[in-house]
Structures are given as C-alpha cells and as structure tokens.
Design a protein around this motif. Structure first.
Motif, PDB file in Angstrom:
ATOM      1  N   SER A 228      49.152  50.068  17.461  1.00  0.00           N
ATOM      2  CA  SER A 228      49.005  50.853  18.526  1.00  0.00           C
ATOM      3  C   SER A 228      49.368  51.116  20.025  1.00  0.00           C
ATOM      4  CB  SER A 228      47.105  51.268  18.943  1.00  0.00           C
ATOM      5  OG  SER A 228      46.065  51.036  17.302  1.00  0.00           O
TER       6      SER A 228
ATOM      7  N   VAL B 243      45.870  63.085  22.671  1.00  0.00           N
ATOM      8  CA  VAL B 243      44.686  62.566  22.061  1.00  0.00           C
ATOM      9  C   VAL B 243      45.116  62.099  20.213  1.00  0.00           C
ATOM     10  CG1 VAL B 243      42.979  62.980  20.341  1.00  0.00           C
ATOM     11  CG2 VAL B 243      42.720  64.019  22.826  1.00  0.00           C
ATOM     12  N   SER B 244      46.817  62.848  19.934  1.00  0.00           N
ATOM     13  CA  SER B 244      47.598  63.097  18.956  1.00  0.00           C
ATOM     14  C   SER B 244      47.869  61.822  18.522  1.00  0.00           C
ATOM     15  CB  SER B 244      48.480  64.144  19.207  1.00  0.00           C
ATOM     16  OG  SER B 244      49.321  64.274  19.980  1.00  0.00           O
ATOM     17  N   ASP B 245      48.577  61.067  19.496  1.00  0.00           N
ATOM     18  CA  ASP B 245      48.685  59.513  19.426  1.00  0.00           C
ATOM     19  C   ASP B 245      47.772  58.277  19.083  1.00  0.00           C
ATOM     20  OD1 ASP B 245      51.399  60.365  19.759  1.00  0.00           O
ATOM     21  OD2 ASP B 245      51.726  59.462  21.826  1.00  0.00           O
ATOM     22  N   SER B 246      46.439  58.593  19.497  1.00  0.00           N
ATOM     23  CA  SER B 246      45.337  58.264  19.074  1.00  0.00           C
ATOM     24  C   SER B 246      45.196  56.307  19.500  1.00  0.00           C
ATOM     25  CB  SER B 246      45.314  57.633  17.535  1.00  0.00           C
ATOM     26  OG  SER B 246      43.510  57.517  16.721  1.00  0.00           O
ATOM     27  N   PRO B 247      45.643  56.668  20.966  1.00  0.00           N
ATOM     28  CA  PRO B 247      45.982  55.489  21.280  1.00  0.00           C
ATOM     29  C   PRO B 247      44.381  54.662  21.352  1.00  0.00           C
ATOM     30  CG  PRO B 247      46.162  56.929  23.348  1.00  0.00           C
ATOM     31  CD  PRO B 247      46.036  57.745  22.345  1.00  0.00           C
ATOM     32  N   ALA B 248      44.702  52.785  21.881  1.00  0.00           N
ATOM     33  CA  ALA B 248      43.552  52.476  22.259  1.00  0.00           C
ATOM     34  C   ALA B 248      44.123  52.282  23.520  1.00  0.00           C
ATOM     35  CB  ALA B 248      43.840  51.031  21.795  1.00  0.00           C
TER      36      ALA B 248
ATOM     37  N   HIS C 105      39.217  62.061  23.002  1.00  0.00           N
ATOM     38  CA  HIS C 105      40.256  60.760  22.610  1.00  0.00           C
ATOM     39  C   HIS C 105      38.443  60.113  22.043  1.00  0.00           C
ATOM     40  CE1 HIS C 105      43.809  59.967  24.128  1.00  0.00           C
ATOM     41  NE2 HIS C 105      43.379  60.531  25.402  1.00  0.00           N
ATOM     42  N   ASP C 106      38.766  59.808  20.994  1.00  0.00           N
ATOM     43  CA  ASP C 106      37.956  58.736  20.391  1.00  0.00           C
ATOM     44  C   ASP C 106      37.104  58.296  21.136  1.00  0.00           C
ATOM     45  OD1 ASP C 106      36.369  57.136  18.719  1.00  0.00           O
ATOM     46  OD2 ASP C 106      37.349  57.037  16.947  1.00  0.00           O
TER      47      ASP C 106
ATOM     48  N   ASP D 206      35.004  54.951  20.674  1.00  0.00           N
ATOM     49  CA  ASP D 206      35.429  54.102  19.756  1.00  0.00           C
ATOM     50  C   ASP D 206      37.269  53.746  19.953  1.00  0.00           C
ATOM     51  OD1 ASP D 206      32.754  53.395  18.920  1.00  0.00           O
ATOM     52  OD2 ASP D 206      34.015  54.273  16.465  1.00  0.00           O
ATOM     53  N   ARG D 207      37.661  54.162  20.513  1.00  0.00           N
ATOM     54  CA  ARG D 207      38.911  53.471  20.928  1.00  0.00           C
ATOM     55  C   ARG D 207      39.262  52.960  22.473  1.00  0.00           C
ATOM     56  NH1 ARG D 207      42.591  51.642  17.505  1.00  0.00           N
ATOM     57  NH2 ARG D 207      44.379  52.963  18.737  1.00  0.00           N
TER      58      ARG D 207
END
Ligand SMILES: Cc1cc2nc3c(=O)[nH]c(=O)nc-3n(C[C@H](O)[C@H](O)[C@H](O)COP(=O)(O)OP(=O)(O)OC[C@H]3O[C@@H](n4cnc5c(N)ncnc54)[C@H](O)[C@@H]3O)c2cc1C
Ligand SMILES: [Zn+2]
Lengths: 87, 240, 199
Positions: free
Chosen positions: B108, B200-205, B227-228, B230-231
């Motif tokens: 990620s 957000v679209s990269d869904s980074p950790a 952002h999620d 959980d990330r």
C-alpha cells in the motif's frame, strides 16, 4: 498529572506477563461490544498506574500497575482477547 | 520479556531540544520499523523511573537509535537530552508493540504524519522502506514549531531529494517558517492535510504519531476528509 | 539488581529514616490516576452514609460545614512508592459523621463522584483515624486532588483516601472496591507493605 496515551504504552508491561504481543490482540468491550486491538484503547497513565478505556464508550477495559518489578494487570472490562496474526 | 543492559554508544544533537542516542544492547533481537522500547533509569538510592521511547532504527543488530525531545521540567527526558554521556548505562525492555509498525511486504501507499518527536518511529519506517528498496509510495508530513525544530531534517531532506516519487516530504510550521514560506503558519488543520497528504482515492495506510492532542486532532480531520478509520494507526506520546 | 544510571536523580526526594518499607519521600503531591477528574459544584455536592437497614444520613455542603472541623497533620503513603510527610488538612472526623449511625456491619464501601469505590473496615475509619476533608494546606481542596471533598485515611495506602467522595455504604462482607478488584490489597497497610493481592 495524568498522561493521556493509548494501548501501545502497555506493550512492555503486558510483555512481562505474556510471551506474545498483547497490544495486537483483539479485545471485546464488555460494555458496548466494540472490538479493537488493545493498542487502540485510550489509556490514562500516572506513575506506573494505567487505566485502559474503550475508544467507543469509555468503559474500563483493563487496569494495570507496575512499580519496580511488580506487575499486576486486571482484564475485567474485556470479554475475551484474541490473537489474529495480521501477516 | 525482561530488562536488558544498554550502554550509550553515542549521543548527537538533533535540534536545540532533542538528541539522538545510540544504545548498544547485547542480545537485542532487532526490531520492526515503528516499534518502541521501555527505558528504565535507577538512581543510587534505588528509585526508578520508566518511560517509553520509539526506536528510530529498524532491522537486525544490537545497536539501536532513539530520538528524545526534552519536555521542560520532565523527570527523564532532560536527563537523556542534556546529561547522558557515552559509556553510561541504563536498562531497556523491548522491542515492543506490533501495532504501530510498517511491514516491508505491505504494497500500500503510506502516509506518515508526525508532530514533534512523533517523527521518531516514522523515520524508522522511512529508513526501512529505503533499505528494503520497496517500491510502494511513501509520503511524510511533519509538524514542527520552526525549521530548526524538525528532527532528522537533513536525512529527511535527502530522502525527499532522491529522484523518483518513492518518498516525498512536507512540513507544516506552527510558529515560524523559512523565509518566503508560501504556506500558512499554524497547526495542522484540514486544509493543510488536504494540501500535503495522499488523497482518499489512494487508500493509503496512515500512521499518525506525536503529542496526544496533535494525534487526536489529525486523526479526526483524516476521518472527516473521508479516510477509512481502519487505515489510520495512531500512537500517542502524551502531553497536551 | 537493576543497574544504576550515572547522574540520574529523578524527582526531588530525600532519605528519611522512618518511612514504611519501599517508600520514597516526595515534596510533590502524589495523585492516583483514576480517570477523568469529575467536576462537582459544591451546591450539588452531598455526602451520605447508608446502613443495612436503609437508614441514610445526608449532608449538603452547608450542613457539612456546620459540623465540627478538625485540623489534621499527617504523613501520607502512596502505593506508587511516594510518601509525603507532615501534610495538613481540614475536615470532619468520621467519628462525628458516624455518631448517629446504627449498624452491626463491620465493612464499608466508599463511593466517589465519577464512580470509583474503595473498601474499608469500619474499625479503620473510627477512633480519630479518618476524616472527610475539604481543605489541603489551608486552601480548598482542588479537583485534581479530590475536591470538593475526599476521604483521608492516612494510616492506609493513599488510594484508600477516596478522592471526590460522595458517600459510604455499610456492607456485611469485605467486598472489594475498584483498585482492590484490580489487584491492590484489600487492606493496604503501608507498614506491612500490603500493596497487592497475595501479599
Ligand atoms: C509509545 C510511546 C513512545 C514514545 N516515544 C517517544 C520518542 O520517541 N521520543 C520522545 O521524546 N518521547 C517519546 N515518548 C514520550 C516519553 O515517553 C515521555 O513521556 C517524555 O520523554 C516525557 O518524559 P519526562 O519524564 O521527561 O516527563 P514527565 O516527568 O513524565 O512529565 C513532565 C510533564 O510533561 C508532560 N509531558 C509528558 N510527556 C509529554 C510529551 N510527550 N509531550 C509533551 N508533554 C509531555 C507531562 O504531562 C508532565 O506535565 C513516547 C511515549 C510513548 C507512550
Ligand atoms: Zn465499549
């Protein structure tokens, strides 16, 4: 002053009791049922005394104390603690 | 888990208030990037103080690095920043914590966000990322009072200057920026996060670390941005 | 044996000959972390004692202040290993508060605003050995140290001196309070180092 921290700080103390990393174990709050790894709990610390609270409902999950080589931990507010290796 | 003897191998000033301390710890099993240790000091009359410190180094080896920032009137940090000398002995317990850790096989994109000494576990991740030759994208945001207060600044700039887009550094200054600094001075807010961090679209950790207030504010903004939760992994150092 | 770190002093403290075993002397005020500090306005404050028969004695802040106050100068000992000598307090003796209480039970649970509890033997509260105090060092007790009122039972470890105390309930058995359920000793005598369970 009470220090506001999180469950990461409990790793050393819990490591005195268990030979796995208990902060990555998932615990379930007895009060609201929220499931989270212990590392995510909110912790209030003062002078070797630690109270971990649920991140969702603020109920007490565990109480721990460490003074010199004495370590005492009580998990009263947790319904179960499970390990699920992430990697 | 038990206390191990550690000997100060070197101590180097990082900023006016912070110092890097290299510890030689016989039997140290190595550590993952982002882990911490507990450090115990014992006075001559037997009085003891224990504090947690993140490890700036990662990987195998019995020599590890800490980065300690002085908390005024603190019991332990002024001793580590101002007094401790090469050859001094103390005790450590670790490596600790498997949660706030970056694993080099995680593909990620990663967003690191550190306030003050919260940079310490994040530089361990940046170092591990480079040492592994990992191709995942790393972006790091540092919040510091002034340009002179950024821990590991030369090393971070060097990483940033490395060709390619594997590592990018942004800094938000809360008191004073460099001359002609085009961005607002002040605490990291939603606008600063939107400007300097992975979308957000990269869904980074995401790893957020530093003083408790900083960590909580930043984490709240990140969730508000979308952002999620959980990330987002957090580590609170205490203080205001 | 732990290794001594050269030049590490730690918080200011002194050697003192007559401290309980394992204690260090501090000039600071040791506080025990129990969670968020409750904010109790004195207009809303109440102190109550309840017995097995349902008898309840209740004092408002003003009624409480109509009772005879005593000055107490005493050493206090915290299980976190701090002791502080010659602290001065002002409050009402539990002998006074218990004067009209009729009970045949021997144990007491102290309840605090914020939900904390600690268990005590009635014997440890009487004979001039325990108080409900509202002043420290000549000043109103600040919330961080248990204000508006806390229990003061100085011959036991300081967690027994419940901060933000709001009442006492008689109990037939020595049911454990918050810290006692979580690992601290049910009695807590510092001279016998009754710190944890099983000691
Ligand atoms: C998991 C973890 C990792 C940590 N990693 C690091 C690290 O890599 N580098 C580092 O420098 N510190 C780190 N810390 C903070 C460190 O453990 C100490 O809290 C800090 O050095 C202060 O200790 P002290 O004895 O000097 O101050 P104390 O005597 O404990 O406290 C003195 C006063 O300072 C306040 N205070 C305590 N901690 C902080 C803080 N972090 N920021 C601002 N005010 C504070 C207290 O509320 C108190 O009023 C970490 C903490 C945790 C929980
Ligand atoms: Zn809960």
């Amino acid at each position: 002053m009470d220090e506001r921290l999180d469950g990461n700080v409990l790793a050393g103390m819990l490591g005195e009791l268990f030979d796995f990393d208990a902060t990555t174990a998932k615990g379930r709050c007895r009060h609201c049922g929220d499931e989270a790894v212990l590392a995510e709990a909110h912790v209030i610390a003062h002078d070797g005394e630690f109270v971990a609270r649920c991140r969702k409902c603020d109920a007490e999950l565990l109480v721990a104390m460490e003074h010199h080589d004495d370590v005492v931990v009580s998990f009263r507010g947790l319904r179960g603690l499970g390990i699920h290796p992430a990697y | 888990m038990s206390w191990r003897l550690a000997t100060v191998g070197a101590a180097m000033r990082l900023t006016d208030s912070a110092r890097s301390i290299r510890l030689d710890v016989p039997g140290w099993p190595g550590n993952l990037a982002g882990q911490h240790l507990d450090l115990r000091l014992t006075a001559e009359d037997g009085y003891q103080a224990v504090r947690s410190y993140s490890i700036a180094s990662a990987g195998p080896g019995e020599s590890i690095e800490l980065g300690v920032d002085r908390v005024p009137d603190g019991e332990v940090s002024p001793y580590l920043v101002d007094d401790v000398m090469t050859g001094d002995q103390l005790e450590v317990r670790g490596p600790l914590g498997g949660w706030f850790v970056w694993h080099e096989d995680d593909p990620s994109p990663v967003q690191l966000i550190g306030g003050g000494s919260g940079v310490v576990p994040l530089i361990a991740m940046a170092r591990a990322h480079r040492a592994a030759g990992a191709t995942s994208r790393f972006r790091m945001l540092v919040s510091a009072r002034t340009p002179e207060d950024v821990l590991f600044a030369p090393e971070l700039s060097a990483l940033d200057a490395t060709p390619g887009d594997r590592f990018a550094l942004d800094v938000v200054y809360t008191r004073r920026g460099p001359e002609d600094w085009p961005f607002p001075i002040g605490r990291v807010d939603r606008a600063a996060l939107e400007r300097t961090t992975l979308p957000v679209s990269d869904s980074p950790a995401i790893f957020v670390c530093g003083p408790t207030g900083f960590v909580e504010t930043v984490a709240d903004h990140l969730v508000a941005i979308g952002h999620d939760p959980d990330r987002i992994k957090t580590e609170r150092f205490g203080g205001a | 044996m732990a290794v001594i770190s050269r030049g590490f002093g730690g918080r200011a403290r002194r050697e003192a000959p007559d401290l309980p075993p394992g204690q260090y002397l501090t000039e600071d005020f040791p506080v025990l972390s129990a969670g968020p500090t409750p904010d109790v306005p004195t207009e809303e404050w109440q102190f109550a004692i309840r017995t097995e028969s349902g008898q309840t004695l209740r004092w408002s802040w003003d009624e409480f202040h109509a009772l005879p106050f005593e000055d107490v100068s005493t050493d206090i000992h915290c299980v976190t290993r701090w002791s502080k000598l010659g602290t001065s307090w002002r409050g009402v003796a539990l002998d006074t508060l218990f004067a009209d209480v009729e009970t045949s039970e021997e144990w007491v649970m102290a309840h605090s605003y914020g939900g904390y509890t600690t268990n005590l033997a009635l014997d440890d509260l009487l004979d001039g050995r325990a108080w409900v105090v509202t002043e420290f060092d000549g000043e109103p007790l600040d919330p961080e140290h248990g204000g508006p009122a806390r229990l003061l039972v100085p011959h036991l470890y300081f967690w027994k001196s419940a901060k933000w105390v709001r009442g006492l309930t008689m109990q037939a058995e020595d049911d454990p309070g918050f810290w006692e359920q979580n690992g601290y000793h049910t009695h807590g005598d510092p001279w016998r180092e009754e710190r944890y369970w099983g000691q």
